[in-house]
Design a protein around this motif. Sequence first.
Motif, PDB file in Angstrom:
ATOM      1  N   GLN A  79       0.860  -1.168   0.000  1.00  0.00           N
ATOM      2  CA  GLN A  79       0.000   0.000   0.000  1.00  0.00           C
ATOM      3  C   GLN A  79       0.900   1.223   0.000  1.00  0.00           C
ATOM      4  O   GLN A  79       1.948   1.237   0.658  1.00  0.00           O
ATOM      5  CB  GLN A  79      -0.887   0.040   1.242  1.00  0.00           C
ATOM      6  N   ILE A  80       0.491   2.252  -0.715  1.00  0.00           N
ATOM      7  CA  ILE A  80       1.271   3.477  -0.814  1.00  0.00           C
ATOM      8  C   ILE A  80       0.805   4.460   0.258  1.00  0.00           C
ATOM      9  O   ILE A  80      -0.369   4.841   0.286  1.00  0.00           O
ATOM     10  CB  ILE A  80       1.135   4.096  -2.224  1.00  0.00           C
ATOM     11  N   GLU A  81       1.727   4.823   1.151  1.00  0.00           N
ATOM     12  CA  GLU A  81       1.488   5.788   2.222  1.00  0.00           C
ATOM     13  C   GLU A  81       0.155   5.562   2.949  1.00  0.00           C
ATOM     14  O   GLU A  81      -0.650   6.478   3.086  1.00  0.00           O
ATOM     15  CB  GLU A  81       1.587   7.212   1.672  1.00  0.00           C
ATOM     16  N   PRO A  82      -0.074   4.350   3.470  1.00  0.00           N
ATOM     17  CA  PRO A  82      -1.337   4.078   4.171  1.00  0.00           C
ATOM     18  C   PRO A  82      -1.344   4.696   5.577  1.00  0.00           C
ATOM     19  O   PRO A  82      -0.280   5.058   6.105  1.00  0.00           O
ATOM     20  CB  PRO A  82      -1.356   2.554   4.252  1.00  0.00           C
ATOM     21  N   PRO A  83      -2.507   4.788   6.194  1.00  0.00           N
ATOM     22  CA  PRO A  83      -2.594   5.432   7.515  1.00  0.00           C
ATOM     23  C   PRO A  83      -1.889   4.677   8.643  1.00  0.00           C
ATOM     24  O   PRO A  83      -1.556   5.286   9.655  1.00  0.00           O
ATOM     25  CB  PRO A  83      -4.105   5.511   7.773  1.00  0.00           C
ATOM     26  N   GLN A  84      -1.629   3.381   8.503  1.00  0.00           N
ATOM     27  CA  GLN A  84      -1.016   2.620   9.598  1.00  0.00           C
ATOM     28  C   GLN A  84       0.494   2.796   9.711  1.00  0.00           C
ATOM     29  O   GLN A  84       1.124   2.214  10.592  1.00  0.00           O
ATOM     30  CB  GLN A  84      -1.358   1.122   9.494  1.00  0.00           C
ATOM     31  N   LEU A  85       1.103   3.602   8.844  1.00  0.00           N
ATOM     32  CA  LEU A  85       2.548   3.801   8.927  1.00  0.00           C
ATOM     33  C   LEU A  85       2.954   4.335  10.298  1.00  0.00           C
ATOM     34  O   LEU A  85       2.290   5.214  10.854  1.00  0.00           O
ATOM     35  CB  LEU A  85       3.034   4.781   7.853  1.00  0.00           C
ATOM     36  N   PHE A  86       4.037   3.832  10.823  1.00  0.00           N
ATOM     37  CA  PHE A  86       4.586   4.294  12.091  1.00  0.00           C
ATOM     38  C   PHE A  86       5.255   5.654  11.886  1.00  0.00           C
ATOM     39  O   PHE A  86       5.088   6.569  12.674  1.00  0.00           O
ATOM     40  CB  PHE A  86       5.585   3.262  12.628  1.00  0.00           C
ATOM     41  N   LYS A  87       6.044   5.750  10.797  1.00  0.00           N
ATOM     42  CA  LYS A  87       6.656   7.021  10.400  1.00  0.00           C
ATOM     43  C   LYS A  87       5.929   7.490   9.146  1.00  0.00           C
ATOM     44  O   LYS A  87       5.946   6.805   8.126  1.00  0.00           O
ATOM     45  CB  LYS A  87       8.140   6.836  10.064  1.00  0.00           C
ATOM     46  N   LYS A  88       5.330   8.634   9.217  1.00  0.00           N
ATOM     47  CA  LYS A  88       4.569   9.173   8.088  1.00  0.00           C
ATOM     48  C   LYS A  88       5.519   9.908   7.140  1.00  0.00           C
ATOM     49  O   LYS A  88       5.583  11.123   7.123  1.00  0.00           O
ATOM     50  CB  LYS A  88       3.471  10.116   8.581  1.00  0.00           C
ATOM     51  N   GLU A  89       6.265   9.130   6.345  1.00  0.00           N
ATOM     52  CA  GLU A  89       7.226   9.721   5.421  1.00  0.00           C
ATOM     53  C   GLU A  89       6.753   9.530   3.987  1.00  0.00           C
ATOM     54  O   GLU A  89       6.309   8.441   3.608  1.00  0.00           O
ATOM     55  CB  GLU A  89       8.608   9.073   5.595  1.00  0.00           C
ATOM     56  N   ARG A 130      11.300   3.725   0.456  1.00  0.00           N
ATOM     57  CA  ARG A 130      11.224   3.266   1.846  1.00  0.00           C
ATOM     58  C   ARG A 130      10.076   2.276   2.004  1.00  0.00           C
ATOM     59  O   ARG A 130       8.982   2.492   1.496  1.00  0.00           O
ATOM     60  CB  ARG A 130      11.012   4.455   2.779  1.00  0.00           C
ATOM     61  N   ILE A 131      10.365   1.198   2.736  1.00  0.00           N
ATOM     62  CA  ILE A 131       9.366   0.169   3.030  1.00  0.00           C
ATOM     63  C   ILE A 131       9.193   0.098   4.536  1.00  0.00           C
ATOM     64  O   ILE A 131      10.166   0.168   5.287  1.00  0.00           O
ATOM     65  CB  ILE A 131       9.812  -1.210   2.502  1.00  0.00           C
ATOM     66  N   GLU A 132       7.945  -0.055   4.946  1.00  0.00           N
ATOM     67  CA  GLU A 132       7.645  -0.266   6.359  1.00  0.00           C
ATOM     68  C   GLU A 132       6.723  -1.471   6.463  1.00  0.00           C
ATOM     69  O   GLU A 132       5.945  -1.760   5.546  1.00  0.00           O
ATOM     70  CB  GLU A 132       6.980   0.987   6.940  1.00  0.00           C
ATOM     71  N   LEU A 133       6.821  -2.181   7.581  1.00  0.00           N
ATOM     72  CA  LEU A 133       5.952  -3.335   7.822  1.00  0.00           C
ATOM     73  C   LEU A 133       5.765  -3.518   9.314  1.00  0.00           C
ATOM     74  O   LEU A 133       6.457  -2.917  10.122  1.00  0.00           O
ATOM     75  CB  LEU A 133       6.533  -4.607   7.184  1.00  0.00           C
ATOM     76  N   GLY A 134       4.815  -4.370   9.650  1.00  0.00           N
ATOM     77  CA  GLY A 134       4.584  -4.727  11.036  1.00  0.00           C
ATOM     78  C   GLY A 134       4.602  -6.237  11.173  1.00  0.00           C
ATOM     79  O   GLY A 134       4.140  -6.952  10.277  1.00  0.00           O
ATOM     80  N   VAL A 135       5.137  -6.713  12.281  1.00  0.00           N
ATOM     81  CA  VAL A 135       5.172  -8.154  12.550  1.00  0.00           C
ATOM     82  C   VAL A 135       4.872  -8.363  14.031  1.00  0.00           C
ATOM     83  O   VAL A 135       5.413  -7.669  14.887  1.00  0.00           O
ATOM     84  CB  VAL A 135       6.531  -8.780  12.136  1.00  0.00           C
ATOM     85  N   PHE A 136       3.960  -9.273  14.314  1.00  0.00           N
ATOM     86  CA  PHE A 136       3.609  -9.553  15.706  1.00  0.00           C
ATOM     87  C   PHE A 136       4.822 -10.151  16.409  1.00  0.00           C
ATOM     88  O   PHE A 136       5.507 -11.017  15.854  1.00  0.00           O
ATOM     89  CB  PHE A 136       2.412 -10.491  15.791  1.00  0.00           C
ATOM     90  N   GLU A 137       5.073  -9.725  17.626  1.00  0.00           N
ATOM     91  CA  GLU A 137       6.303 -10.110  18.321  1.00  0.00           C
ATOM     92  C   GLU A 137       6.465 -11.612  18.508  1.00  0.00           C
ATOM     93  O   GLU A 137       7.579 -12.100  18.616  1.00  0.00           O
ATOM     94  CB  GLU A 137       6.428  -9.384  19.661  1.00  0.00           C
ATOM     95  N   PHE A 138       5.389 -12.383  18.510  1.00  0.00           N
ATOM     96  CA  PHE A 138       5.501 -13.836  18.682  1.00  0.00           C
ATOM     97  C   PHE A 138       5.791 -14.558  17.372  1.00  0.00           C
ATOM     98  O   PHE A 138       6.088 -15.747  17.375  1.00  0.00           O
ATOM     99  CB  PHE A 138       4.232 -14.419  19.327  1.00  0.00           C
ATOM    100  N   ASN A 139       5.744 -13.859  16.242  1.00  0.00           N
ATOM    101  CA  ASN A 139       5.973 -14.477  14.934  1.00  0.00           C
ATOM    102  C   ASN A 139       7.480 -14.470  14.642  1.00  0.00           C
ATOM    103  O   ASN A 139       7.986 -13.686  13.852  1.00  0.00           O
ATOM    104  CB  ASN A 139       5.190 -13.747  13.849  1.00  0.00           C
ATOM    105  N   LYS A 140       8.183 -15.365  15.318  1.00  0.00           N
ATOM    106  CA  LYS A 140       9.651 -15.396  15.250  1.00  0.00           C
ATOM    107  C   LYS A 140      10.176 -15.731  13.854  1.00  0.00           C
ATOM    108  O   LYS A 140      11.232 -15.246  13.453  1.00  0.00           O
ATOM    109  CB  LYS A 140      10.210 -16.391  16.273  1.00  0.00           C
ATOM    110  N   VAL A 141       9.457 -16.557  13.108  1.00  0.00           N
ATOM    111  CA  VAL A 141       9.906 -16.919  11.760  1.00  0.00           C
ATOM    112  C   VAL A 141       9.920 -15.677  10.866  1.00  0.00           C
ATOM    113  O   VAL A 141      10.921 -15.382  10.205  1.00  0.00           O
ATOM    114  CB  VAL A 141       9.024 -18.035  11.153  1.00  0.00           C
ATOM    115  N   ALA A 142       8.813 -14.937  10.844  1.00  0.00           N
ATOM    116  CA  ALA A 142       8.747 -13.734  10.010  1.00  0.00           C
ATOM    117  C   ALA A 142       9.739 -12.685  10.491  1.00  0.00           C
ATOM    118  O   ALA A 142      10.427 -12.047   9.685  1.00  0.00           O
ATOM    119  CB  ALA A 142       7.326 -13.177  10.006  1.00  0.00           C
TER     120      ALA A 142
END
Length: 171
Positions: free
Chosen positions: A75-85, A124-136
């Motif tokens: 997604q391009i510049e979506p609202p969930q970005l942590f850093k709004k760049e 720039r790429i941003e993503l989120g990963v749940f802390e228990f998802n050790k493989v990802a």
Amino acid sequence: MNVSFQLLKKPTNEIIEKMVIWNNDPSLRPLIRPNKCEADLEKIMTTSEIESGMKHSITHIIKIDKEVVGEIGYQIEPPQLFKKEKGTVWISIIIGEQAAHGKGIGTEAMEYIEKVIKKEGFSRIELGVFEFNKVALGLYQKMGYKEIGRVKEFTYWNGKMWQDIRMEKNI
């Protein structure tokens, strides 16, 4: 094993059905969507919810030989970005077929989507990963993604709330 990727311009019923199956697979649900409570883990996503979500993403399907095994999109510049760049894209990936897990397909898919994103002019790429998802988390770290923050009590799994680790990479 021939891994390939294809921009999904108009999803077929077959592909939508696979996405519904993946999003409702009890083993994948905790890994691919945030859940605010135990009841959310049991929620079944509908075809229309999947289709609606796809309207906000540029999706590429992942195939082994001719079988669709997953999806990767951005997604391009979506609202969930942590850093709004400016110039930032948010990526997500699902390897939906269990038989495709542990074969390096996630790495290939990430390399592929990074090239696509760079070719489209984003840096720039941003993503989120749940802390228990050790493989990802291990995959993203191996590929050079760095933690930039955490969203506390973001998703419910295994009897408690977990953080979402936000990561970035400049390409």
